[in-house]
Motif scaffolding. Sequence first.
Motif, PDB file in Angstrom:
ATOM      1  N   GLY A   8       3.254 -21.578   6.263  1.00 45.89           N
ATOM      2  CA  GLY A   8       3.766 -21.784   7.547  1.00 45.89           C
ATOM      3  C   GLY A   8       4.244 -20.522   8.136  1.00 45.89           C
ATOM      4  O   GLY A   8       4.150 -20.259   9.340  1.00 45.89           O
ATOM      5  N   LYS A   9       5.000 -19.805   7.268  1.00 50.74           N
ATOM      6  CA  LYS A   9       5.684 -18.578   7.874  1.00 50.74           C
ATOM      7  C   LYS A   9       4.536 -17.720   8.112  1.00 50.74           C
ATOM      8  O   LYS A   9       4.703 -16.913   9.174  1.00 50.74           O
ATOM      9  N   TYR A  10       3.165 -17.494   7.383  1.00 46.99           N
ATOM     10  CA  TYR A  10       2.305 -16.637   7.729  1.00 46.99           C
ATOM     11  C   TYR A  10       1.690 -17.038   9.183  1.00 46.99           C
ATOM     12  O   TYR A  10       1.376 -16.253   9.918  1.00 46.99           O
ATOM     13  N   LEU A  11       1.388 -18.491   9.331  1.00 45.20           N
ATOM     14  CA  LEU A  11       0.668 -18.738  10.610  1.00 45.20           C
ATOM     15  C   LEU A  11       1.809 -18.487  11.850  1.00 45.20           C
ATOM     16  O   LEU A  11       1.151 -18.362  12.644  1.00 45.20           O
ATOM     17  N   ALA A  12       3.000 -18.789  11.398  1.00 45.58           N
ATOM     18  CA  ALA A  12       3.985 -18.327  12.548  1.00 45.58           C
ATOM     19  C   ALA A  12       3.945 -16.694  12.961  1.00 45.58           C
ATOM     20  O   ALA A  12       3.865 -16.428  14.143  1.00 45.58           O
ATOM     21  N   LEU A  13       3.700 -16.107  11.984  1.00 46.44           N
ATOM     22  CA  LEU A  13       3.444 -14.488  12.071  1.00 46.44           C
ATOM     23  C   LEU A  13       2.109 -14.220  13.002  1.00 46.44           C
ATOM     24  O   LEU A  13       2.224 -13.410  13.873  1.00 46.44           O
ATOM     25  N   CYS A  31      -9.603  -5.050   5.805  1.00 45.10           N
ATOM     26  CA  CYS A  31      -8.109  -5.069   5.660  1.00 45.10           C
ATOM     27  C   CYS A  31      -7.706  -4.509   4.218  1.00 45.10           C
ATOM     28  O   CYS A  31      -6.720  -3.816   4.020  1.00 45.10           O
ATOM     29  N   LEU A  32      -8.227  -5.040   3.189  1.00 53.99           N
ATOM     30  CA  LEU A  32      -7.763  -4.893   1.721  1.00 53.99           C
ATOM     31  C   LEU A  32      -7.972  -3.320   1.634  1.00 53.99           C
ATOM     32  O   LEU A  32      -7.194  -2.586   1.035  1.00 53.99           O
ATOM     33  N   PHE A  33      -9.234  -2.956   1.967  1.00 53.45           N
ATOM     34  CA  PHE A  33      -9.595  -1.635   1.895  1.00 53.45           C
ATOM     35  C   PHE A  33      -8.612  -0.479   2.301  1.00 53.45           C
ATOM     36  O   PHE A  33      -8.024   0.350   1.634  1.00 53.45           O
ATOM     37  N   GLU A  34      -8.123  -0.926   3.655  1.00 54.32           N
ATOM     38  CA  GLU A  34      -7.272  -0.076   4.164  1.00 54.32           C
ATOM     39  C   GLU A  34      -5.725  -0.009   3.622  1.00 54.32           C
ATOM     40  O   GLU A  34      -5.125   0.703   3.883  1.00 54.32           O
ATOM     41  N   TYR A  35      -5.602  -1.187   3.297  1.00 56.28           N
ATOM     42  CA  TYR A  35      -4.157  -1.578   2.591  1.00 56.28           C
ATOM     43  C   TYR A  35      -3.979  -0.553   1.322  1.00 56.28           C
ATOM     44  O   TYR A  35      -2.910  -0.142   1.011  1.00 56.28           O
ATOM     45  N   THR A  36      -5.168  -0.646   0.526  1.00 59.65           N
ATOM     46  CA  THR A  36      -5.345   0.133  -0.640  1.00 59.65           C
ATOM     47  C   THR A  36      -5.097   1.509  -0.247  1.00 59.65           C
ATOM     48  O   THR A  36      -4.474   2.482  -0.902  1.00 59.65           O
ATOM     49  N   LEU A  37      -5.614   2.241   0.735  1.00 61.74           N
ATOM     50  CA  LEU A  37      -5.638   3.380   1.142  1.00 61.74           C
ATOM     51  C   LEU A  37      -3.960   3.563   1.753  1.00 61.74           C
ATOM     52  O   LEU A  37      -3.603   4.679   1.421  1.00 61.74           O
ATOM     53  N   LEU A  65       1.237  -7.517   2.016  1.00 61.31           N
ATOM     54  CA  LEU A  65      -0.196  -7.638   2.086  1.00 61.31           C
ATOM     55  C   LEU A  65      -0.381  -8.665   3.233  1.00 61.31           C
ATOM     56  O   LEU A  65      -1.073  -8.707   4.116  1.00 61.31           O
ATOM     57  N   LEU A  66       0.247  -9.957   2.664  1.00 60.41           N
ATOM     58  CA  LEU A  66      -0.105 -11.080   3.601  1.00 60.41           C
ATOM     59  C   LEU A  66       0.590 -10.909   5.089  1.00 60.41           C
ATOM     60  O   LEU A  66      -0.136 -11.459   5.931  1.00 60.41           O
ATOM     61  N   VAL A 106      -6.392  -2.951  -7.549  1.00 58.46           N
ATOM     62  CA  VAL A 106      -6.205  -1.535  -7.196  1.00 58.46           C
ATOM     63  C   VAL A 106      -4.946  -1.511  -6.599  1.00 58.46           C
ATOM     64  O   VAL A 106      -3.957  -0.642  -6.658  1.00 58.46           O
ATOM     65  N   SER A 107      -4.786  -2.216  -5.306  1.00 54.80           N
ATOM     66  CA  SER A 107      -3.664  -2.206  -4.467  1.00 54.80           C
ATOM     67  C   SER A 107      -2.375  -2.781  -5.248  1.00 54.80           C
ATOM     68  O   SER A 107      -1.452  -1.914  -4.705  1.00 54.80           O
ATOM     69  N   LYS A 108      -2.600  -3.560  -6.008  1.00 58.69           N
ATOM     70  CA  LYS A 108      -1.337  -4.216  -6.791  1.00 58.69           C
ATOM     71  C   LYS A 108      -0.701  -3.077  -7.481  1.00 58.69           C
ATOM     72  O   LYS A 108       0.356  -2.844  -7.697  1.00 58.69           O
ATOM     73  N   ILE A 109      -1.751  -2.352  -8.405  1.00 58.56           N
ATOM     74  CA  ILE A 109      -1.308  -1.277  -9.258  1.00 58.56           C
ATOM     75  C   ILE A 109      -0.686  -0.271  -8.422  1.00 58.56           C
ATOM     76  O   ILE A 109       0.197   0.120  -9.137  1.00 58.56           O
ATOM     77  N   LEU A 110      -1.300   0.405  -7.659  1.00 62.22           N
ATOM     78  CA  LEU A 110      -0.714   1.545  -6.987  1.00 62.22           C
ATOM     79  C   LEU A 110       0.499   0.808  -6.102  1.00 62.22           C
ATOM     80  O   LEU A 110       1.311   1.883  -6.123  1.00 62.22           O
ATOM     81  N   TYR A 111       0.746  -0.116  -5.795  1.00 55.37           N
ATOM     82  CA  TYR A 111       1.809  -0.515  -4.887  1.00 55.37           C
ATOM     83  C   TYR A 111       3.170  -0.508  -6.011  1.00 55.37           C
ATOM     84  O   TYR A 111       4.192  -0.187  -5.541  1.00 55.37           O
ATOM     85  N   ASP A 112       2.867  -1.226  -6.860  1.00 55.10           N
ATOM     86  CA  ASP A 112       3.926  -1.393  -8.148  1.00 55.10           C
ATOM     87  C   ASP A 112       4.192   0.108  -8.734  1.00 55.10           C
ATOM     88  O   ASP A 112       5.415   0.296  -8.883  1.00 55.10           O
TER      89      ASP A 112
END
Lengths: 265, 282
Positions: free
Chosen positions: A2-7, A158-164, A100-101, A248-254
């Motif tokens: 619900g919070k993401y739909l509100a966003l 989106c995921l590609f750009e998020y990773t970058l 991410l979400l 990859v994005s999770k590993i890089l983010y952590d």
Amino acid sequence: MGKYLALVKNFFSSAIIKQADIFGNILINIIQIWAVVLIWQTVYSPRLSFGGFTLTDTILYYVVILLITFATYTNTADYISQNIKMGTLSQWLLRPTSILLTELARSLGEQLYKLLILVPIYIIVFLTVYFLRIKTNISILGIVLGGFFMIVGFLLNCLFEYTLSILAFWMDEVWSIKHFKEVVTDLLGGKRAPLAFFPVIIQNINKFLPFQFIYFIPAEYMLGKHTVRNFVGDMSLLLLWLMFFIAVSKILYDQGIRKYGAFGN
Amino acid sequence: MTKELGNTGLLVIELMKTIKKYFKMYFLLVKYAAAADLTYWQNLSIGLLVEIFYQVAFLAFFAVIFFQTKSIAGWGPFEIIVLLGIDTFTSELLVGMILVNNTRELPNKIWSGELDRNLLTPVNPIFILTFGRPYFPSFISALPGFFLIWYGLVKLGVRLTVIGLAGSMLFFILGFILIVNMVLDFSLLTFFFQDTQTLPKIGERIAFSFTSRPDDMFGGFLKVLFFFLLPVVYVSSFSAKALITGIDWKYLCLAVLLTLISLIFTKWLWQKAIKNYSSASS
């Protein structure tokens, strides 16, 4: 959820304020596509088809690419990398939402407004093709499948750009990498020219890369060049790439968040 | 008659002095921009790499076309390379001199009122708005264009003549002024439609999309459009033709006439635009 739909709803509301810019961007993309179509019209004069594409197919390809360009566009890399660089990511970290979400919700909210304008136009375009009896393989199923791949292509982009963007934890500027990705995606994704026009060796390598799912594959389904028979193969490869970017994005983010100091510069 | 000739002569001398003054000013602006960019040479290097990526992708698109055909509107691959070399030089100069820190920023300047500062300087405000902040990396990334021109000419076996070179440069200068005026005209519309950021980008998109096309591609309505109303063919296509086959004098005279008309039109539009400007503080 619900919070993401509100966003999504909030970002959609923000996008409506910039309606003049959206029409301006549509015009800019129409000019770009028109310039490319003109050159292909000149090239086609003595020939009937290239790579299985007639002139009509090529023109329709670029018309469809225009819609897909808007549908799959995202500025995730700029947005998140700026937040990391300026130290304002801290606000996001305090929220009970995933970065991410949240970013997906932001991009989706902005895209929804553009699509509200473009989809009715494209319904008219497809109906015109149908009533003028222009010889194509376009079908309702193809359009639905193309629409599905367009949505998943947007997710992939989106995921590609998020990773970058996460590289901003280590680099001062990621805009150069983002521009490099855009250049490669435009070329190998089929935005500049249908991938069927490229030399066979490049086509064969590109079949395993993620770029084609952003523009080319959705267009192929919409134009009826890819059918239900291709669905399983295309979807499997697409899912593999989605999982790759998520991992990859999770590993890089952590790794990156441990380094993050919210200093700003 | 003598008095009138004398007045005309004085006017010409004043004009030359003014042009010289603004050239000196621009040279200083470029020098400062270079000094600022060279301080952060890593960013400069990355900026250059990005520009070169775009150029490579641009050339790759034409490589894909020539993979399918032997000519575009009668222009063979090496003639197109000469055209693209000039276009690369044009595009990068356009980006560096006018677009990046100048016309693209105009909507923000109008909205924030920063434009007021530009209007108060003792310098022609059009000069400040159009050329005030050069983007130095583009000046460097314009240089590969010369390589492409040289390569194409060598492959074509063309022997350069002084007249051909002079004609090409004249087409280039006139065509560049026409393109700058066109981009500026679209940017100035922001004074009338202040809730949009994209008007400057429309002019630059027209420039980037069509200056790389051979003029022989355009016929009928398109010829009227791109030869007269949005004159994009002179800077690259006619400039390339002057090098390869010689000067087309008819179109050179036309380019001179169109340049004069476009300068007058842009000045008129600027005066209308500034009357419409009410500043952020009011």
